[in-house]
Motif scaffolding. Structure first.
Motif, PDB file in Angstrom:
ATOM      1  N   GLN A 114       0.834  -1.195   0.000  1.00 62.38           N
ATOM      2  CA  GLN A 114       0.000   0.000   0.000  1.00 62.38           C
ATOM      3  C   GLN A 114       0.877   1.257   0.000  1.00 62.38           C
ATOM      4  O   GLN A 114       0.588   2.225  -0.702  1.00 62.38           O
ATOM      5  N   ASP A 115       1.958   1.219   0.781  1.00 60.07           N
ATOM      6  CA  ASP A 115       2.873   2.366   0.849  1.00 60.07           C
ATOM      7  C   ASP A 115       3.483   2.657  -0.525  1.00 60.07           C
ATOM      8  O   ASP A 115       3.604   3.803  -0.932  1.00 60.07           O
ATOM      9  N   ILE A 116       3.866   1.594  -1.228  1.00 60.89           N
ATOM     10  CA  ILE A 116       4.479   1.763  -2.547  1.00 60.89           C
ATOM     11  C   ILE A 116       3.462   2.384  -3.506  1.00 60.89           C
ATOM     12  O   ILE A 116       3.789   3.309  -4.249  1.00 60.89           O
ATOM     13  N   LYS A 117       2.228   1.905  -3.432  1.00 58.95           N
ATOM     14  CA  LYS A 117       1.160   2.454  -4.277  1.00 58.95           C
ATOM     15  C   LYS A 117       0.953   3.939  -3.982  1.00 58.95           C
ATOM     16  O   LYS A 117       0.823   4.750  -4.895  1.00 58.95           O
ATOM     17  N   SER A 118       0.900   4.253  -2.695  1.00 57.58           N
ATOM     18  CA  SER A 118       0.691   5.651  -2.290  1.00 57.58           C
ATOM     19  C   SER A 118       1.846   6.533  -2.750  1.00 57.58           C
ATOM     20  O   SER A 118       1.635   7.650  -3.219  1.00 57.58           O
ATOM     21  N   ILE A 145      12.834  10.019   2.236  1.00 53.36           N
ATOM     22  CA  ILE A 145      12.494   8.820   3.021  1.00 53.36           C
ATOM     23  C   ILE A 145      11.945   7.733   2.085  1.00 53.36           C
ATOM     24  O   ILE A 145      12.271   6.554   2.223  1.00 53.36           O
ATOM     25  N   VAL A 146      11.141   8.184   1.128  1.00 52.10           N
ATOM     26  CA  VAL A 146      10.594   7.255   0.124  1.00 52.10           C
ATOM     27  C   VAL A 146      11.735   6.620  -0.670  1.00 52.10           C
ATOM     28  O   VAL A 146      11.711   5.420  -0.970  1.00 52.10           O
ATOM     29  N   LEU A 147      12.740   7.424  -0.970  1.00 47.43           N
ATOM     30  CA  LEU A 147      13.902   6.911  -1.714  1.00 47.43           C
ATOM     31  C   LEU A 147      14.695   5.928  -0.858  1.00 47.43           C
ATOM     32  O   LEU A 147      15.127   4.882  -1.343  1.00 47.43           O
ATOM     33  N   ARG A 148      14.852   6.276   0.414  1.00 47.31           N
ATOM     34  CA  ARG A 148      15.599   5.379   1.308  1.00 47.31           C
ATOM     35  C   ARG A 148      14.890   4.033   1.441  1.00 47.31           C
ATOM     36  O   ARG A 148      15.526   2.983   1.519  1.00 47.31           O
ATOM     37  N   ASN A 149      13.552   4.083   1.451  1.00 49.92           N
ATOM     38  CA  ASN A 149      12.769   2.837   1.560  1.00 49.92           C
ATOM     39  C   ASN A 149      12.655   2.090   0.224  1.00 49.92           C
ATOM     40  O   ASN A 149      12.022   1.038   0.160  1.00 49.92           O
ATOM     41  N   HIS A 150      13.240   2.672  -0.822  1.00 50.40           N
ATOM     42  CA  HIS A 150      13.207   2.089  -2.170  1.00 50.40           C
ATOM     43  C   HIS A 150      11.783   1.933  -2.715  1.00 50.40           C
ATOM     44  O   HIS A 150      11.510   1.008  -3.478  1.00 50.40           O
ATOM     45  N   TYR A 151      10.886   2.827  -2.303  1.00 49.24           N
ATOM     46  CA  TYR A 151       9.527   2.811  -2.867  1.00 49.24           C
ATOM     47  C   TYR A 151       9.534   3.424  -4.269  1.00 49.24           C
ATOM     48  O   TYR A 151       8.670   3.142  -5.086  1.00 49.24           O
ATOM     49  N   LEU A 152      10.495   4.298  -4.500  1.00 47.80           N
ATOM     50  CA  LEU A 152      10.727   4.868  -5.838  1.00 47.80           C
ATOM     51  C   LEU A 152      12.222   4.771  -6.082  1.00 47.80           C
ATOM     52  O   LEU A 152      13.001   4.843  -5.128  1.00 47.80           O
ATOM     53  N   SER A 153      12.627   4.633  -7.340  1.00 45.30           N
ATOM     54  CA  SER A 153      14.065   4.546  -7.597  1.00 45.30           C
ATOM     55  C   SER A 153      14.645   5.952  -7.764  1.00 45.30           C
ATOM     56  O   SER A 153      13.942   6.876  -8.199  1.00 45.30           O
ATOM     57  N   VAL A 154      15.904   6.090  -7.387  1.00 42.05           N
ATOM     58  CA  VAL A 154      16.570   7.388  -7.513  1.00 42.05           C
ATOM     59  C   VAL A 154      16.583   7.825  -8.982  1.00 42.05           C
ATOM     60  O   VAL A 154      16.352   9.000  -9.289  1.00 42.05           O
ATOM     61  N   ASP A 155      16.796   6.860  -9.874  1.00 43.73           N
ATOM     62  CA  ASP A 155      16.861   7.192 -11.301  1.00 43.73           C
ATOM     63  C   ASP A 155      15.568   7.811 -11.809  1.00 43.73           C
ATOM     64  O   ASP A 155      15.584   8.814 -12.509  1.00 43.73           O
ATOM     65  N   GLU A 156      14.435   7.200 -11.443  1.00 50.12           N
ATOM     66  CA  GLU A 156      13.165   7.754 -11.962  1.00 50.12           C
ATOM     67  C   GLU A 156      12.873   9.111 -11.340  1.00 50.12           C
ATOM     68  O   GLU A 156      12.310   9.991 -11.999  1.00 50.12           O
ATOM     69  N   VAL A 157      13.295   9.305 -10.093  1.00 51.72           N
ATOM     70  CA  VAL A 157      13.079  10.609  -9.452  1.00 51.72           C
ATOM     71  C   VAL A 157      13.950  11.673 -10.123  1.00 51.72           C
ATOM     72  O   VAL A 157      13.477  12.771 -10.413  1.00 51.72           O
ATOM     73  N   LEU A 158      15.199  11.319 -10.426  1.00 57.70           N
ATOM     74  CA  LEU A 158      16.082  12.281 -11.112  1.00 57.70           C
ATOM     75  C   LEU A 158      15.516  12.632 -12.484  1.00 57.70           C
ATOM     76  O   LEU A 158      15.537  13.794 -12.894  1.00 57.70           O
TER      77      LEU A 158
END
Ligand code: ATP
Ligand code: MG
Length: 210
Positions: A114-118, A145-158
C-alpha cells in the motif's frame, strides 16, 4: 561603369567584419545562456539529522507566496494528521495546492504494498505539478524517506525532476538524501542535530513540530 553608391570593401575588410560580427553574436549568446542558467528553476535539498528541513521548506513557501507565486506541496510519508502548516496554507487555497501521500507513517500502516502504491501516486502528482509551469515552487516533503525505503528509484526521481518546468523551483526534504540527488541539486543544506527535546522525553509539540 562602376557602382558609386557602394563603398569599396576589400576582401580582408569583409573578412574582418564578418569575424567581428561572429564574435559579437557569440558573446551575446553566451550572455543569454548565463541569464537562462541564473533564471531557471533551482533544485534545493534539505537533509540531515537535525530538525528544520521541512520548516525551512515552508519558510521558503512563504517567500514564494509573498511574490504571488503558486506553490505545490506534496507530503510524502506524513498523511492524514492535522498540522499547523496544513491549517495555515488552507487560508491560501487560491495559491497553495497541498497533497499528502495519505496513509500516515509507514509504521502505522504496516503495509508495504500500500505504501508503494501511495508513494507512486504522490510521485505522479508531483511530476504533474513540476512540469505544468503553473507553480513557481514545488515542495516534495520527505521524498528522501521514500527513496531510502526504495519505494521509488533514484533514477526515476532524477528523471522526473529534470522534466520540471524551467521556471519551477523544487525543494526536496528528508534525512538521508541519496548522493545522486545531492549531485543533481543546486543547493544542499544539511541540518545538524546538536540538541533535541525528544532526547529529554519531550514529545512533538503543535506549533513547533507540526
Ligand atoms: P521539522 O518538520 O520540524 O522541520 P524536519 O523536517 O527537519 O523537522 P523530520 O526528519 O521530518 O525533521 O522529522 C519529523 C519530526 O521529527 C518533527 O516533528 C521533528 O521535530 C522531529 N525531529 C526532527 N529531528 C529530530 C531529532 N534529531 N530527534 C528527534 N526528533 C526529531
Ligand atoms: Mg520533515
Amino acid at each position: 561603369m562602376t557602382d558609386t553608391t557602394k563603398p569599396e570593401i576589400s576582401p580582408e575588410e569583409a573578412e574582418a567584419h564578418k569575424a567581428e560580427m561572429k564574435a559579437q553574436q557569440e558573446e551575446h549568446r553566451a550572455k543569454m545562456r548565463e541569464k537562462e542558467k541564473a533564471d531557471r528553476g533551482l533544485l534545493l535539498v534539505n537533509t540531515g539529522d537535525g530538525k528544520g528541513k521541512s520548516t525551512a521548506a515552508f519558510g521558503t513557501v512563504i517567500r514564494a507566496l509573498g511574490w504571488g507565486w503558486k506553490v505545490g506541496i506534496v507530503q510524502y510519508i506524513k498523511g492524514t494528521w492535522k498540522t499547523g502548516e496544513k491549517e495555515f496554507f488552507k487560508r491560501f487555497d487560491d495559491l497553495v495546492t497541498m497533497k499528502a501521500m495519505g496513509d500516515g507513517f509507514t509504521w502505522d500502516t504496516q503495509d508495504k504494498e500500500q505504501d508503494i502504491k501511495s508513494a507512486r501516486k504522490a510521485w505522479e502528482e508531483s511530476k504533474t505539478m513540476m512540469s505544468s509551469g503553473e507553480y513557481g515552487l514545488v515542495v516534495l516533503d520527505e521524498l528522501n524517506i521514500v527513496l531510502r525505503n526504495h519505494y521509488l528509484s533514484v533514477d526515476e526521481v532524477l528523471e522526473g525532476l529534470a522534466t520540471r518546468h524551467v521556471d519551477t523551483d523544487v525543494i526536496v526534504t528528508g534525512r538521508t538524501a541519496p548522493q545522486e540527488l545531492m549531485d543533481a541539486a543546486d543547493l544542499v543544506t544539511e541540518m545538524t542535530m546538536i540538541k533535541h527535546p525528544f532526547e529529554a522525553g519531550i514529545q512533538a509539540k503543535p506549533g513547533i513540530d507540526y
